[in-house]
Design an enzyme around this catalytic site. Structure first.
Site, PDB file in Angstrom:
ATOM      1  N   CYS A   1       6.603  -7.330   6.792  1.00  0.00           N
ATOM      2  CA  CYS A   1       7.808  -6.887   7.490  1.00  0.00           C
ATOM      3  C   CYS A   1       8.244  -7.982   8.450  1.00  0.00           C
ATOM      4  O   CYS A   1       7.418  -8.655   9.061  1.00  0.00           O
ATOM      5  CB  CYS A   1       7.537  -5.595   8.262  1.00  0.00           C
ATOM      6  SG  CYS A   1       9.008  -4.954   9.097  1.00  0.00           S
TER       7      CYS A   1
ATOM      8  N   GLU B   1       0.833  -1.195   0.000  1.00  0.00           N
ATOM      9  CA  GLU B   1       0.000   0.000   0.000  1.00  0.00           C
ATOM     10  C   GLU B   1       0.869   1.247   0.000  1.00  0.00           C
ATOM     11  O   GLU B   1       2.001   1.220   0.467  1.00  0.00           O
ATOM     12  CB  GLU B   1      -0.897   0.009   1.240  1.00  0.00           C
ATOM     13  CG  GLU B   1      -1.886  -1.143   1.223  1.00  0.00           C
ATOM     14  CD  GLU B   1      -2.867  -1.117   2.384  1.00  0.00           C
ATOM     15  OE1 GLU B   1      -4.054  -1.314   2.128  1.00  0.00           O
ATOM     16  OE2 GLU B   1      -2.456  -0.899   3.534  1.00  0.00           O
TER      17      GLU B   1
ATOM     18  N   CYS C   1       1.995  -2.970  15.209  1.00  0.00           N
ATOM     19  CA  CYS C   1       1.989  -2.575  13.802  1.00  0.00           C
ATOM     20  C   CYS C   1       1.319  -3.651  12.961  1.00  0.00           C
ATOM     21  O   CYS C   1       1.690  -4.830  13.021  1.00  0.00           O
ATOM     22  CB  CYS C   1       3.429  -2.352  13.346  1.00  0.00           C
ATOM     23  SG  CYS C   1       3.593  -2.159  11.561  1.00  0.00           S
TER      24      CYS C   1
HETATM   25  N1  SAH Z   1       9.692   0.034   9.468  1.00  0.00           N
HETATM   26  C1  SAH Z   1       9.934   1.404   9.658  1.00  0.00           C
HETATM   27  C2  SAH Z   1       9.026   2.300   8.846  1.00  0.00           C
HETATM   28  C3  SAH Z   1       7.585   1.911   8.732  1.00  0.00           C
HETATM   29  S1  SAH Z   1       6.580   2.099  10.157  1.00  0.00           S
HETATM   30  C4  SAH Z   1       9.847   1.759  11.136  1.00  0.00           C
HETATM   31  O1  SAH Z   1       9.354   0.944  11.904  1.00  0.00           O
HETATM   32  O2  SAH Z   1      10.305   2.828  11.483  1.00  0.00           O
HETATM   33  C5  SAH Z   1       6.384   3.849  10.306  1.00  0.00           C
HETATM   34  C6  SAH Z   1       6.158   4.336  11.724  1.00  0.00           C
HETATM   35  O3  SAH Z   1       4.868   3.950  12.206  1.00  0.00           O
HETATM   36  C7  SAH Z   1       7.156   3.790  12.719  1.00  0.00           C
HETATM   37  O4  SAH Z   1       7.607   4.822  13.563  1.00  0.00           O
HETATM   38  C8  SAH Z   1       6.328   2.799  13.506  1.00  0.00           C
HETATM   39  O5  SAH Z   1       6.857   2.547  14.770  1.00  0.00           O
HETATM   40  C9  SAH Z   1       5.007   3.492  13.537  1.00  0.00           C
HETATM   41  N2  SAH Z   1       3.872   2.663  13.874  1.00  0.00           N
HETATM   42  C10 SAH Z   1       3.720   1.336  13.694  1.00  0.00           C
HETATM   43  N3  SAH Z   1       2.514   0.931  14.126  1.00  0.00           N
HETATM   44  C11 SAH Z   1       1.882   2.025  14.591  1.00  0.00           C
HETATM   45  C12 SAH Z   1       0.588   2.262  15.150  1.00  0.00           C
HETATM   46  N4  SAH Z   1      -0.280   1.279  15.307  1.00  0.00           N
HETATM   47  N5  SAH Z   1       0.278   3.529  15.508  1.00  0.00           N
HETATM   48  C13 SAH Z   1       1.150   4.545  15.328  1.00  0.00           C
HETATM   49  N6  SAH Z   1       2.366   4.395  14.800  1.00  0.00           N
HETATM   50  C14 SAH Z   1       2.734   3.141  14.443  1.00  0.00           C
HETATM   51 FE1  SF4 Z   2       8.097  -3.332  10.450  1.00  0.00          FE
HETATM   52 FE2  SF4 Z   2       5.911  -2.192  11.398  1.00  0.00          FE
HETATM   53 FE3  SF4 Z   2       7.999  -2.559  12.990  1.00  0.00          FE
HETATM   54 FE4  SF4 Z   2       8.136  -0.737  11.031  1.00  0.00          FE
HETATM   55  S1  SF4 Z   2       6.771  -0.696  12.809  1.00  0.00           S
HETATM   56  S2  SF4 Z   2       9.680  -2.275  11.574  1.00  0.00           S
HETATM   57  S3  SF4 Z   2       6.890  -1.739   9.464  1.00  0.00           S
HETATM   58  S4  SF4 Z   2       6.786  -4.172  12.042  1.00  0.00           S
END
Ligand code: SAH
Ligand code: SF4
Length: 351
Positions: free
Chosen positions: A118, A92, A125
């Site tokens: 991931c 997405e 997440c």
């Molecule tokens: N994998 C990378 C980038 C993708 S996630 C990372 O983890 O940084 C992008 C951001 O969204 C990250 O800071 C992650 O911790 C945050 N994130 C993941 N799940 C979330 C949620 N349910 N609510 C808010 N932020 C979230």
């Molecule tokens: Fe992967 Fe989601 Fe963790 Fe980012 S926040 S590293 S996308 S599992």
């Protein structure tokens, strides 16, 4: 399967055209067609002969992403599209508008994926909850950006910023991610400068070090969410491998080496990591570091029971951080009604 044309660097495209018995300068025309005119089919390349257009179409794929329905949030500021890949996995990408349409300062920030699924397994997440499917190629990363650039083109609008914060961990797919950024930066092509990209990493320390040594202009964000190992580990399994001390020292090295500000992300989870004490611990750890903290109330996902912090707790947390002189922004949630918020991107296999 035919090679995806966006997977090719310019010199490789040149060689491919030579192999088709075409002069090297044809590569320039094809490159401009792809990255300036934003053509997405071989028959659009009208400056080329019909014979060459046909050869191009026979040699290369011009798309790996089949878009599904376009979802717009109720405030029309956020748009999400799911794309199916040739092997059936799906990813997405989300476009966010900031500021009034047509205003000089309107930003159109695109949030794209670097992997299907991931491997990092962060508990809150949705992408982590679905597990790892595969890395995207550089061309598949690029195609997400071109897709939205084409959508904006008729309105005279452009993508202004790209954040690698969609599905996947960009530093787990380092090479392809950097190749995509480099290819899009070409001044004769898409001309999208590295400083308009932001990479977000869960904290893969060796890659942060590598990134620092490469002195790139790309912005760096690190998902911190906690500075106590036990707590961070319970949310981000990767913390077992790279605990907070090690992570923060790599971050300090990055700032020292590059003189660039680093962003820390902190999803505020009610009663979990949003106390004033935790804000103080964070403030103490970050004091004196050239950084910015992005706070965002946790978005709901199916596989995690935690809730986003209340306004009141979020404000108290922000105020405590401010006492340490650490710049921070309390972010608004976006696109929640279409499951386009941070951490909400997840897809099954579509066939
Ligand atoms: N994998 C990378 C980038 C993708 S996630 C990372 O983890 O940084 C992008 C951001 O969204 C990250 O800071 C992650 O911790 C945050 N994130 C993941 N799940 C979330 C949620 N349910 N609510 C808010 N932020 C979230
Ligand atoms: Fe992967 Fe989601 Fe963790 Fe980012 S926040 S590293 S996308 S599992």
């Amino acid at each position: 399967m035919k090679p995806l044309i966006y997977d090719l660097d310019y010199p490789v495209l040149e060689k491919a055209l030579l192999a088709l018995s075409e002069p090297a300068y044809r590569a320039r025309q094809v490159w401009q067609g792809l990255y300036q005119s934003l053509w997405s089919q071989a028959d659009q390349f009208t400056p080329l002969s019909a014979v060459l257009r046909q050869k191009l179409g026979e040699t290369f794929a011009f798309s790996h992403l089949t878009p599904g329905p376009i979802l717009d949030s109720s405030d029309r500021q956020t748009r999400k599209t799911m794309f199916t890949l040739p092997d059936g996995y799906a990813i997405e990408a989300v476009l966010m508008r900031y500021g009034k349409s047509g205003a000089v300062k309107t930003r159109r920030t695109l949030c794209i994926s670097t992997q299907a699924g991931c491997a990092m397994g962060c508990v809150f997440c949705a992408t982590g909850q679905m597990g790892f499917k595969r890395h995207l190629t550089s061309g598949e990363i690029i195609e997400q950006i071109l897709f939205y650039a084409r959508q904006l083109q008729p309105m005279g609008e452009k993508v202004t910023n790209v954040v690698l914060m969609g599905m996947g961990e960009p530093f787990h797919n380092y090479e392809a991610t950097m190749q995509a950024i480099d290819r899009l930066g070409d001044a004769q092509g898409f001309n999208f400068g590295a400083r308009r990209f932001t990479i977000s990493t869960v904290g893969l320390v060796p890659m942060i070090r590598r990134f620092a040594n490469e002195h790139r202009q790309v912005n760096l964000a690190v998902s911190l969410h906690a500075v106590q190992d036990e707590l961070r580990q319970s949310m981000l399994p990767v913390n077992k491998r790279y605990p907070v001390d090690e992570l923060l020292s790599a971050c300090r090295e990055y700032v020292d080496k590059t003189n660039r500000r680093i962003t820390f992300e902190w999803a505020l989870i009610n009663g979990v990591n949003d106390s004033v004490d935790q804000a103080r611990l964070l403030g103490e750890r970050l004091r004196g570091l050239l950084c910015h903290v992005n706070l965002i109330p946790l978005n709901p996902t199916q596989g995690y029971a935690g809730q986003g912090s209340t306004q009141e707790r979020a404000k108290a947390f922000t105020a405590e951080l401010a006492r340490f002189g650490i710049p921070c922004t309390l972010r608004l949630r976006r696109g929640i009604d279409i499951q386009a918020g941070c951490g909400q991107l997840a897809t099954g296999k579509t066939r």
